[in-house]
Design a protein around this motif. Structure first.
Motif, PDB file in Angstrom:
ATOM      1  N   ASP A  28       0.016  -6.033   0.737  1.00 38.42           N
ATOM      2  CA  ASP A  28      -0.604  -4.792   0.983  1.00 38.42           C
ATOM      3  C   ASP A  28      -0.344  -3.977  -0.446  1.00 38.42           C
ATOM      4  O   ASP A  28      -0.534  -2.653  -0.229  1.00 38.42           O
ATOM      5  CB  ASP A  28      -0.085  -4.344   2.578  1.00 38.42           C
ATOM      6  CG  ASP A  28       1.212  -4.277   2.990  1.00 38.42           C
ATOM      7  OD1 ASP A  28       1.756  -5.082   1.805  1.00 38.42           O
ATOM      8  OD2 ASP A  28       1.062  -3.154   3.893  1.00 38.42           O
ATOM      9  N   CYS A  29       0.575  -4.115  -0.491  1.00 37.80           N
ATOM     10  CA  CYS A  29       1.307  -3.132  -2.258  1.00 37.80           C
ATOM     11  C   CYS A  29       0.831  -3.854  -2.805  1.00 37.80           C
ATOM     12  O   CYS A  29       0.994  -5.213  -3.605  1.00 37.80           O
ATOM     13  CB  CYS A  29       3.126  -2.994  -1.334  1.00 37.80           C
ATOM     14  SG  CYS A  29       3.549  -2.046  -2.878  1.00 37.80           S
TER      15      CYS A  29
ATOM     16  N   ASP B  68      -1.325   2.733  -7.635  1.00 40.51           N
ATOM     17  CA  ASP B  68      -1.798   3.694  -6.496  1.00 40.51           C
ATOM     18  C   ASP B  68      -1.914   2.829  -5.443  1.00 40.51           C
ATOM     19  O   ASP B  68      -2.959   3.080  -4.669  1.00 40.51           O
ATOM     20  CB  ASP B  68      -3.128   4.060  -7.208  1.00 40.51           C
ATOM     21  CG  ASP B  68      -3.796   3.308  -8.376  1.00 40.51           C
ATOM     22  OD1 ASP B  68      -3.595   1.556  -7.646  1.00 40.51           O
ATOM     23  OD2 ASP B  68      -4.576   3.076  -8.802  1.00 40.51           O
ATOM     24  N   ARG B  69      -1.150   1.754  -4.517  1.00 38.14           N
ATOM     25  CA  ARG B  69      -1.835   1.310  -3.681  1.00 38.14           C
ATOM     26  C   ARG B  69       0.099   0.730  -3.109  1.00 38.14           C
ATOM     27  O   ARG B  69      -0.068  -0.245  -2.962  1.00 38.14           O
ATOM     28  CB  ARG B  69      -1.943  -0.502  -3.836  1.00 38.14           C
ATOM     29  CG  ARG B  69      -3.379  -0.829  -2.580  1.00 38.14           C
ATOM     30  CD  ARG B  69      -3.980  -2.129  -3.354  1.00 38.14           C
ATOM     31  NE  ARG B  69      -3.923  -3.297  -3.826  1.00 38.14           N
ATOM     32  CZ  ARG B  69      -2.884  -4.154  -3.355  1.00 38.14           C
ATOM     33  NH1 ARG B  69      -3.196  -4.595  -2.418  1.00 38.14           N
ATOM     34  NH2 ARG B  69      -2.524  -5.173  -4.113  1.00 38.14           N
TER      35      ARG B  69
END
Ligand code: SF4
Ligand code: SF4
Ligand SMILES: [Zn+2]
Length: 127
Positions: A20-21, A27-28
């Motif tokens: 999830d990163c 920018d996530r």
């Protein structure tokens, strides 16, 4: 998929399995990373890596690099390497280190086996 492969603390996001990163400087990122002191502090000081800071290793960073997580223990040697040889050579070395020696696939911290079947010398996950 990671678009940023390292943090100023020298953790190599390229070997982090969090899906999830997108990496420390992408920018996530999730909320916990937004709050990271090392990320914010090094940015405020205009430093790409903490090893270029006059306070290195500050108390918080030292505590983090010596806690129970084996992947945090990579930070001290990483930062020493970066200071001596520069970011480019370090990233090349990390890419080699975190690739399967048999098939070349990317491998992650704590991964015990490559999809090709090659057994990896993984750290144990702490309790
Ligand atoms: S610990 Fe902080 S500086 Fe290091 S990779 Fe994670 S978010 Fe970035
Ligand atoms: S080593 Fe320096 S730049 Fe890095 S978090 Fe500590 S005080 Fe900030
Ligand atoms: Zn493999």
């Amino acid at each position: 998929m990671k678009t940023s492969h390292y943090g100023p603390c020298s953790l190599y996001c390229g070997a982090c399995g969090a899906t999830d990163c997108g990496g420390c400087q992408s920018d996530r990122i999730d909320k916990s990373i937004e709050k990271c002191k090392f990320r914010r502090c090094s940015k405020e000081k205009g430093l790409e890596f903490c090893c270029f800071c006059g306070e290195y290793p500050c108390k918080e960073l030292h505590t983090f690099m010596t806690d129970k997580w084996p992947h945090h223990w990579t930070m001290e040697p990483n930062l020493t390497f970066i200071k001596e040889h520069g970011k480019k050579a370090w990233l090349e070395a990390q890419e080699r280190q975190w690739s399967c020696a048999d098939c070349g696939a990317r491998i992650m911290w704590y991964q015990k086996e490559c999809p090709c079947g090659f057994s990896l010398d993984a750290w144990p996950v702490p309790d």
